[in-house]
Write a protein that holds these residues in place. Structure first.
Motif: not given
Length: 694
Positions: A489-495
């Motif tokens: 989920e990190m990447e989907s939240k811009g991280c």
């Protein structure tokens, strides 16, 4: 306030204005004179007061005085107009400058000459209106204005602003070909631009060209070059320019030069040289300013020489140099880092009396108190900040929450976080990361996840510093699926995940003996151009060794070597432990002997690991050889070394040697642990009567 004579003459006012040191007080005098019945200002008075108002904070009064000139119909020289145009240029007010230029005859009663054209041209450049500046330059020819050296210097400034350094250098060459003879300002502009852009090689070439052209650089050019090299961390080149300056006979270092040298040397950790520069400055009677003292105090505090910083501070006070908040903050930080809490409180009180505390001061003091475990005192300073109504910034909350978490006051930190959010105060990732890390370490991962999910709502972007502690929390709580899910989920939240994110997951998967999943994440790292580091491979290898997958561990070792990586001592120790545990003692010994050839020196853990493996394999003589190698390599055995050897000797039936070793440990100040006593008691019980030890 000086009382104006009545009647007042322009000559009297001129003397009074000139004697007045404060521009604001001079302006009050000027306005007072303006209100006297029958008195009108002369052009000289207008010129004098306008020159005093060059500070951008006072530029509003320039416009007012221009209106007064227009009202009084005072015929002024071009010098008055130039002063106005330069004031507008300095304050980046090109429209006002243009209006003034266009109405010169109407307002000032004089026509614009080349100096006024140049001043307006410069006003456009200062406001970064480079296209407008070039259009105005083309207008010169239309009205028959011939450019002069100052015009071409402004042209050079345009090229430098556009980072067109080849064109700027070409313009210098063209000026020489037309016998216009570029001056110090021409070269200084190019050199300064090149240094700021990081092209110090070209800047040095232009600097050296000045000598070839018979133009001696002024001290400002030297200062720019030294500062540029020092900021890039190039001590050798910066020092070389300094040597050229002091060996020359035409130019001498000024206070700025010494400041650049002291500041640069301090930042490069050359504090002895910075103090030598300080002494040289005093010897040459070069007046030190606030920046000189501040640089030295900051540098000395950074290296931990707080006593030296205090001596500099005392001299500063002795010379009546006004200490600013930046200098006080550096000294406060120094006291806190040195653990001088009593002195830090004394300084804090003095700062308060002199009204020299800002939010940075509070942040430094709160952090310092927490780092010295003075929790109650830190909270008191925080409450003082709140009572005074001074605005705490995001750094304050970060420092406060981090300090509370590190000192075991997690619930208090949560309360502060909630209060900040409810009050609409800004929080940064540092505050959230401390809370998430604290909750995760206590196993409260669901609460930590809740905090992370709220961050968007309060305008704080996710960062790896927040996400990585949560992933680690899931791993420690054996919630690997939740860890993987959050990782995705990190990447989907811009991280974007970092190497640390991957390493944390890989470590957890290896400990759970999910080696294929761990390898999948390593493969993913490579596909995403993330280079696995030595920690990544060490974690994988440790997991494989712990899972008795020694052949896979050896295969991974070979892969690391093929990739051109150089395994560190930690990785060597992990593999050595794995080989010993698998009974591959010869391979472990070979690995040990190859370490020096690989430029990787064994440490105490290496020797302990190998001795433990050898004793378990009943290779007592070889273990004794490694014990001797440990001393030969400059290591002193610790209690672990003694326990391993004691256990090994006892297991080999050499109990008397074991007791001699025990006495040796005591002689060297090594205190036995419960493990030591357990080994001894077990050996005695297994060996029979106590006289067997004699």
């Amino acid at each position: 306030m000086v009382e104006l004579p009545k009647p007042l003459s322009a000559r009297q006012l001129f003397k009074l204005l000139k004697a007045e040191k404060s521009p604001k007080s001079a302006l009050v005098l000027f306005d007072s004179a303006s209100r006297q019945p029958g008195y009108t200002h002369s052009p000289h008075i207008f010129l004098l007061i306008l020159r005093r108002l060059s500070d951008p904070k006072l530029v509003v009064h320039v416009t007012r005085i221009v209106e007064l000139i227009k009202t009084q119909k005072c015929k002024c020289t071009e010098d008055v107009v130039l002063t106005v145009l330069k004031a507008y240029a300095k304050s980046k007010m090109p429209n006002e400058a243009l209006d003034c230029f266009q109405k010169m005859e109407e307002i000032f009663g004089c026509k614009p000459g080349i100096r006024s054209y140049n001043a307006l041209l410069n006003a456009f450049i200062e406001a970064n209106l480079l296209d407008k500046a070039e259009s105005f330059l083309a207008y010169f020819e239309t009205v028959g204005i011939l450019p002069n050296l100052e015009t071409y210097n402004i042209l050079i400034k345009i090229s430098v602003k556009k980072r067109q350094f080849v064109e700027a250098k070409g313009l210098l060459d063209w000026m020489w070909s037309k016998d216009l003879k570029p001056d110090m300002y021409s070269y200084g502009t190019v050199i300064n631009g090149m240094v700021k852009s990081g092209d110090l090689v070209s800047a040095l070439e232009v600097f050296d060209e000045m000598f070839e052209r018979g133009l001696v650089p002024d001290v400002m050019c030297y200062n720019i070059m030294i500062d540029g090299f020092f900021k890039r961390g190039d001590y050798v080149q910066g020092k070389e320019i300094w040597e050229r300056l002091v060996k020359g006979s035409c130019v001498y270092p000024n206070v700025v030069t010494y400041n650049v040298m002291i500041n640069g040397l301090c930042k490069m950790g050359r504090f002895d040289e910075s103090l030598e520069m300080w002494e040289r400055m005093k010897k040459n009677e070069c007046e030190m300013n606030l920046f000189t003292y501040s640089s030295l105090i900051c540098g000395l505090c950074d290296v931990g020489n707080v006593d030296g910083a205090v001596e500099v501070y005392k001299e500063m006070v002795k010379r009546s140099v006004v200490v600013d908040v930046v200098t006080y903050n550096a000294l406060l930080n120094g006291f806190c880092r040195a653990g001088k809490i009593k002195e830090s409180f004394e300084l804090w009180v003095m700062m308060g009396k002199e009204n020299c505390q800002n939010v940075v001061s509070y942040n430094i003091f709160i952090r310092g108190l927490f780092e010295n475990s003075k929790v109650e005192e830190a909270i008191s300073v925080w409450e003082l900040l709140r009572r005074r109504g001074s605005g705490a910034d995001s750094t304050t909350y970060g420092v406060l929450i981090h300090g509370l978490c590190k000192n075991g006051h997690l619930n208090k930190a949560l309360k502060i976080l909630k209060g900040a959010k409810d009050g609409g105060d800004k929080l940064d990732a540092f505050a959230y990361s401390s809370i998430v890390d604290g909750l995760s370490k206590q196993g409260r991962v669901d609460e930590a996840l809740g905090i992370v999910l709220q961050m968007d709502k309060y305008g704080c972007e996710l960062s790896p510093h927040v996400c990585n502690p949560l992933i680690n929390g899931f791993v420690r709580a054996s919630k690997l699926e939740e860890a993987i899910c959050f990782f995705r989920e990190m990447e989907s939240k811009g991280c974007s995940p970092t190497v640390v994110s991957y390493n944390t997951l890989i470590n957890g998967l290896c400990k759970a003996e999910r080696f294929s999943d761990a390898y999948s994440f390593v493969k993913e790292m490579l596909e995403k151009d993330w280079k696995p580091d030595m920690i990544t491979y060490s974690l994988l290898m440790d997991g494989l060794c712990q899972g008795k997958k020694i052949d896979m561990a050896l295969n991974l070792w070979r892969q690391v070597l093929v990739k051109g990586l150089e395994p560190d001592v930690t990785m060597h120790n992990i593999l050595m432990h794995g080989l010993c545990s698998a009974g591959k003692i010869e391979d472990a010994l070979l690995l040990y002997s190859n370490m020096k050839q690989s430029n990787c020196l064994p440490n105490l853990v290496t020797h302990n690991t190998l001795m433990d493996g050898l004793y378990k394999a009943r290779e007592c003589e070889m273990a004794s050889v490694i014990w001797a190698c440990m001393f030969k390599n400059g290591f002193q055995p610790d209690i672990i070394s003694y326990n391993i050897t004691l256990k090994g000797l006892c297991s080999c039936g050499r109990i008397s040697d074991g007791m001699a070793l025990f006495d040796d440990a005591l002689k060297h100040g090594i205190l036995p642990t419960s493990i030591t006593w357990y080994i001894l008691v077990r050996a005695v019980l297994k060996s029979g009567p106590l006289d067997s030890l004699s």
